[in-house]
Design a protein around this motif. Sequence first.
Motif, PDB file in Angstrom:
ATOM      1  N   ILE A 179      -2.607   4.100   1.096  1.00  0.00           N
ATOM      2  CA  ILE A 179      -3.855   3.424   0.746  1.00  0.00           C
ATOM      3  C   ILE A 179      -4.784   4.455   0.132  1.00  0.00           C
ATOM      4  CG2 ILE A 179      -5.854   2.178   1.651  1.00  0.00           C
ATOM      5  CD1 ILE A 179      -4.002   1.223   3.941  1.00  0.00           C
ATOM      6  N   SER A 180      -5.078   4.298  -1.154  1.00  0.00           N
ATOM      7  CA  SER A 180      -5.885   5.294  -1.859  1.00  0.00           C
ATOM      8  C   SER A 180      -6.518   4.665  -3.088  1.00  0.00           C
ATOM      9  CB  SER A 180      -5.015   6.488  -2.276  1.00  0.00           C
ATOM     10  OG  SER A 180      -5.765   7.417  -3.022  1.00  0.00           O
ATOM     11  N   ALA A 181      -7.674   5.212  -3.489  1.00  0.00           N
ATOM     12  CA  ALA A 181      -8.297   4.800  -4.746  1.00  0.00           C
ATOM     13  C   ALA A 181      -7.911   5.728  -5.887  1.00  0.00           C
ATOM     14  CB  ALA A 181      -9.820   4.792  -4.600  1.00  0.00           C
ATOM     15  N   VAL A 182      -7.133   6.766  -5.569  1.00  0.00           N
ATOM     16  CA  VAL A 182      -6.824   7.818  -6.541  1.00  0.00           C
ATOM     17  C   VAL A 182      -5.435   7.603  -7.116  1.00  0.00           C
ATOM     18  CG1 VAL A 182      -6.552  10.307  -6.836  1.00  0.00           C
ATOM     19  CG2 VAL A 182      -8.362   9.413  -5.362  1.00  0.00           C
ATOM     20  N   ASP A 183      -5.353   7.588  -8.450  1.00  0.00           N
ATOM     21  CA  ASP A 183      -4.072   7.316  -9.102  1.00  0.00           C
ATOM     22  C   ASP A 183      -2.993   8.316  -8.727  1.00  0.00           C
ATOM     23  OD1 ASP A 183      -4.567   4.964 -10.548  1.00  0.00           O
ATOM     24  OD2 ASP A 183      -5.646   6.050 -12.095  1.00  0.00           O
ATOM     25  N   LEU A 184      -3.351   9.569  -8.490  1.00  0.00           N
ATOM     26  CA  LEU A 184      -2.354  10.577  -8.117  1.00  0.00           C
ATOM     27  C   LEU A 184      -1.606  10.164  -6.859  1.00  0.00           C
ATOM     28  CD1 LEU A 184      -1.081  13.411  -8.440  1.00  0.00           C
ATOM     29  CD2 LEU A 184      -2.953  14.288  -7.051  1.00  0.00           C
ATOM     30  N   LEU A 185      -2.342   9.769  -5.835  1.00  0.00           N
ATOM     31  CA  LEU A 185      -1.718   9.381  -4.567  1.00  0.00           C
ATOM     32  C   LEU A 185      -0.953   8.073  -4.696  1.00  0.00           C
ATOM     33  CD1 LEU A 185      -2.109  11.039  -1.883  1.00  0.00           C
ATOM     34  CD2 LEU A 185      -3.748  11.595  -3.668  1.00  0.00           C
ATOM     35  N   ASN A 209     -15.180   1.864  -0.193  1.00  0.00           N
ATOM     36  CA  ASN A 209     -15.129   0.862   0.875  1.00  0.00           C
ATOM     37  C   ASN A 209     -14.340   1.438   2.059  1.00  0.00           C
ATOM     38  OD1 ASN A 209     -14.969  -1.387   2.483  1.00  0.00           O
ATOM     39  ND2 ASN A 209     -13.944  -2.681   0.989  1.00  0.00           N
ATOM     40  N   PHE A 210     -15.008   2.237   2.883  1.00  0.00           N
ATOM     41  CA  PHE A 210     -14.343   2.874   4.035  1.00  0.00           C
ATOM     42  C   PHE A 210     -13.737   1.817   4.954  1.00  0.00           C
ATOM     43  CE2 PHE A 210     -17.351   6.115   2.671  1.00  0.00           C
ATOM     44  CZ  PHE A 210     -16.667   7.304   2.851  1.00  0.00           C
ATOM     45  N   LYS A 211     -14.546   0.836   5.329  1.00  0.00           N
ATOM     46  CA  LYS A 211     -14.103  -0.205   6.257  1.00  0.00           C
ATOM     47  C   LYS A 211     -12.917  -0.974   5.681  1.00  0.00           C
ATOM     48  CE  LYS A 211     -16.039  -4.071   8.977  1.00  0.00           C
ATOM     49  NZ  LYS A 211     -15.516  -5.293   8.361  1.00  0.00           N
ATOM     50  N   GLY A 212     -12.960  -1.264   4.377  1.00  0.00           N
ATOM     51  CA  GLY A 212     -11.872  -1.992   3.743  1.00  0.00           C
ATOM     52  C   GLY A 212     -10.556  -1.236   3.795  1.00  0.00           C
ATOM     53  N   LYS A 213     -10.611   0.080   3.680  1.00  0.00           N
ATOM     54  CA  LYS A 213      -9.387   0.882   3.762  1.00  0.00           C
ATOM     55  C   LYS A 213      -8.786   0.804   5.165  1.00  0.00           C
ATOM     56  CE  LYS A 213      -9.914   4.258   0.069  1.00  0.00           C
ATOM     57  NZ  LYS A 213      -9.867   5.688  -0.274  1.00  0.00           N
ATOM     58  N   ALA A 214      -9.641   0.874   6.174  1.00  0.00           N
ATOM     59  CA  ALA A 214      -9.150   0.784   7.550  1.00  0.00           C
ATOM     60  C   ALA A 214      -8.536  -0.588   7.818  1.00  0.00           C
ATOM     61  CB  ALA A 214     -10.293   1.065   8.522  1.00  0.00           C
ATOM     62  N   GLU A 215      -9.213  -1.633   7.369  1.00  0.00           N
ATOM     63  CA  GLU A 215      -8.698  -2.986   7.569  1.00  0.00           C
ATOM     64  C   GLU A 215      -7.385  -3.185   6.815  1.00  0.00           C
ATOM     65  OE1 GLU A 215     -12.978  -5.292   8.239  1.00  0.00           O
ATOM     66  OE2 GLU A 215     -12.077  -5.182   6.230  1.00  0.00           O
ATOM     67  N   GLU A 219      -3.663  -4.292   8.236  1.00  0.00           N
ATOM     68  CA  GLU A 219      -2.872  -5.361   7.617  1.00  0.00           C
ATOM     69  C   GLU A 219      -1.460  -4.878   7.289  1.00  0.00           C
ATOM     70  OE1 GLU A 219      -5.085  -6.595   4.234  1.00  0.00           O
ATOM     71  OE2 GLU A 219      -6.746  -7.450   5.400  1.00  0.00           O
ATOM     72  N   GLU A 220      -1.334  -3.648   6.820  1.00  0.00           N
ATOM     73  CA  GLU A 220      -0.009  -3.109   6.499  1.00  0.00           C
ATOM     74  C   GLU A 220       0.842  -2.983   7.753  1.00  0.00           C
ATOM     75  OE1 GLU A 220       1.318  -2.122   3.191  1.00  0.00           O
ATOM     76  OE2 GLU A 220      -0.221  -3.671   2.985  1.00  0.00           O
ATOM     77  N   TRP A 221       0.254  -2.462   8.838  1.00  0.00           N
ATOM     78  CA  TRP A 221       1.010  -2.379  10.093  1.00  0.00           C
ATOM     79  C   TRP A 221       1.417  -3.763  10.577  1.00  0.00           C
ATOM     80  CZ3 TRP A 221      -3.167   1.552  11.406  1.00  0.00           C
ATOM     81  CH2 TRP A 221      -2.683   2.858  11.254  1.00  0.00           C
ATOM     82  N   ALA A 222       0.492  -4.715  10.449  1.00  0.00           N
ATOM     83  CA  ALA A 222       0.779  -6.072  10.911  1.00  0.00           C
ATOM     84  C   ALA A 222       1.922  -6.708  10.120  1.00  0.00           C
ATOM     85  CB  ALA A 222      -0.483  -6.931  10.814  1.00  0.00           C
ATOM     86  N   LYS A 223       2.114  -6.255   8.887  1.00  0.00           N
ATOM     87  CA  LYS A 223       3.206  -6.764   8.055  1.00  0.00           C
ATOM     88  C   LYS A 223       4.541  -6.101   8.376  1.00  0.00           C
ATOM     89  CE  LYS A 223       0.183  -7.713   4.076  1.00  0.00           C
ATOM     90  NZ  LYS A 223      -0.169  -7.266   2.692  1.00  0.00           N
ATOM     91  N   GLY A 224       4.522  -5.092   9.253  1.00  0.00           N
ATOM     92  CA  GLY A 224       5.767  -4.453   9.646  1.00  0.00           C
ATOM     93  C   GLY A 224       5.965  -3.050   9.117  1.00  0.00           C
ATOM     94  N   GLN A 225       4.940  -2.468   8.481  1.00  0.00           N
ATOM     95  CA  GLN A 225       5.078  -1.091   8.007  1.00  0.00           C
ATOM     96  C   GLN A 225       5.039  -0.130   9.192  1.00  0.00           C
ATOM     97  OE1 GLN A 225       6.198  -2.222   5.141  1.00  0.00           O
ATOM     98  NE2 GLN A 225       5.341  -0.416   4.118  1.00  0.00           N
ATOM     99  N   ASP A 226       5.875   0.918   9.114  1.00  0.00           N
ATOM    100  CA  ASP A 226       5.944   1.897  10.200  1.00  0.00           C
ATOM    101  C   ASP A 226       4.940   3.030  10.019  1.00  0.00           C
ATOM    102  OD1 ASP A 226       8.416   0.741  11.403  1.00  0.00           O
ATOM    103  OD2 ASP A 226       9.273   1.344   9.481  1.00  0.00           O
ATOM    104  N   PHE A 227       4.669   3.361   8.771  1.00  0.00           N
ATOM    105  CA  PHE A 227       3.878   4.547   8.447  1.00  0.00           C
ATOM    106  C   PHE A 227       2.841   4.175   7.392  1.00  0.00           C
ATOM    107  CE2 PHE A 227       3.291   8.061   5.398  1.00  0.00           C
ATOM    108  CZ  PHE A 227       2.834   9.058   6.221  1.00  0.00           C
ATOM    109  N   VAL A 228       1.583   4.445   7.676  1.00  0.00           N
ATOM    110  CA  VAL A 228       0.520   4.160   6.711  1.00  0.00           C
ATOM    111  C   VAL A 228      -0.304   5.424   6.493  1.00  0.00           C
ATOM    112  CG1 VAL A 228      -1.498   2.762   6.154  1.00  0.00           C
ATOM    113  CG2 VAL A 228       0.405   1.741   7.417  1.00  0.00           C
ATOM    114  N   TYR A 229      -0.354   5.851   5.269  1.00  0.00           N
ATOM    115  CA  TYR A 229      -1.119   7.046   4.886  1.00  0.00           C
ATOM    116  C   TYR A 229      -2.428   6.583   4.266  1.00  0.00           C
ATOM    117  CZ  TYR A 229      -2.115  11.546   2.611  1.00  0.00           C
ATOM    118  OH  TYR A 229      -2.697  12.720   2.202  1.00  0.00           O
ATOM    119  N   ILE A 230      -3.539   6.886   4.934  1.00  0.00           N
ATOM    120  CA  ILE A 230      -4.861   6.514   4.420  1.00  0.00           C
ATOM    121  C   ILE A 230      -5.483   7.742   3.775  1.00  0.00           C
ATOM    122  CG2 ILE A 230      -7.106   5.520   4.974  1.00  0.00           C
ATOM    123  CD1 ILE A 230      -5.849   4.518   7.604  1.00  0.00           C
ATOM    124  N   HIS A 231      -5.676   7.675   2.481  1.00  0.00           N
ATOM    125  CA  HIS A 231      -6.241   8.804   1.734  1.00  0.00           C
ATOM    126  C   HIS A 231      -7.688   8.500   1.385  1.00  0.00           C
ATOM    127  CE1 HIS A 231      -7.140  10.932  -2.121  1.00  0.00           C
ATOM    128  NE2 HIS A 231      -6.763  11.941  -1.370  1.00  0.00           N
TER     129      HIS A 231
END
Length: 269
Positions: A179-185, A209-215, A219-231
């Motif tokens: 989860i990132s706003a930066v094209d590199l990531l 949108n700090f809160k939106g990134k956390a939410e 959502e990604e975990w709830a969909k079954g993702q094991d690993f979420v990288y928040i940048h």
Amino acid sequence: YDPKVCYTGRSPLEAVSMGIELEDTDVTYRCNLVTLSDGGDIEDAVMMDYSAGEIDSQSARELIEWAGQEIAHLGVRLYPGVSYRNCLLIPNGEVGGEQTPPHDLSLRPVRGKLPTGANSELLRPISEWSYRELKNHPINRWREKYNKPQANCLWFWGEGTKPQLDNFYEKYGIKGSIISAVDLLKGIGICAGMNTPEVEGATGYIDTNFKGKAECAVEEWAKGQDFVYIHIEAPDECGHRNEPENKIRAIELIDERVLPIILDYLNGC
């Protein structure tokens, strides 16, 4: 991922995030819209702002699309990105040139820092042309009128070729998201076959949108993702801009608006 094996440069990862289809023979560059001090020769200018005052994406798009049409006869292609972060593609280009990141030149002379080596015979004239012509574009006339930094030069850096990353799930057996706003990531995530969801209002700066990134992570975990990288780019961006108060505030906002949502969800799992 061993960078000695799979890293082919910064800009192609950004290009992938922007939806640009790359051929093995393409060479890409990050194209910053920057603010140089006004003057005659570009070599005499000073890097006043590497982001043209965090120019808005719509204004940047108009400038990049106009410039792209003006230099199309050179056989190169310009692509608009987010804010000042854009991309130049040279088909059948060479690699091995030297470029300087514009944020390394903040409030310093640019003399001797324009691209040298591979493809510099294209890159330097484009930067010189942009320094002469962009200031006359209506958007920059408007920015001048309202005392906003002019996006008066195209600055090229971050040379690279098509990335080669193994699929993240096949490599580790883990379903991952970035989860990132930066094209590199985002480009790293796309090349590795990870989810790269869009977050409305994510900017890469302190107004993100700090809160939106956390939410979104929840959502990604709830969909079954094991690993979420928040940048979260804001502290780094404020550092580049020499804004210590904003850098401190950005870190506080992570504590206030991101971690409570993340920890509350994880503690409930």
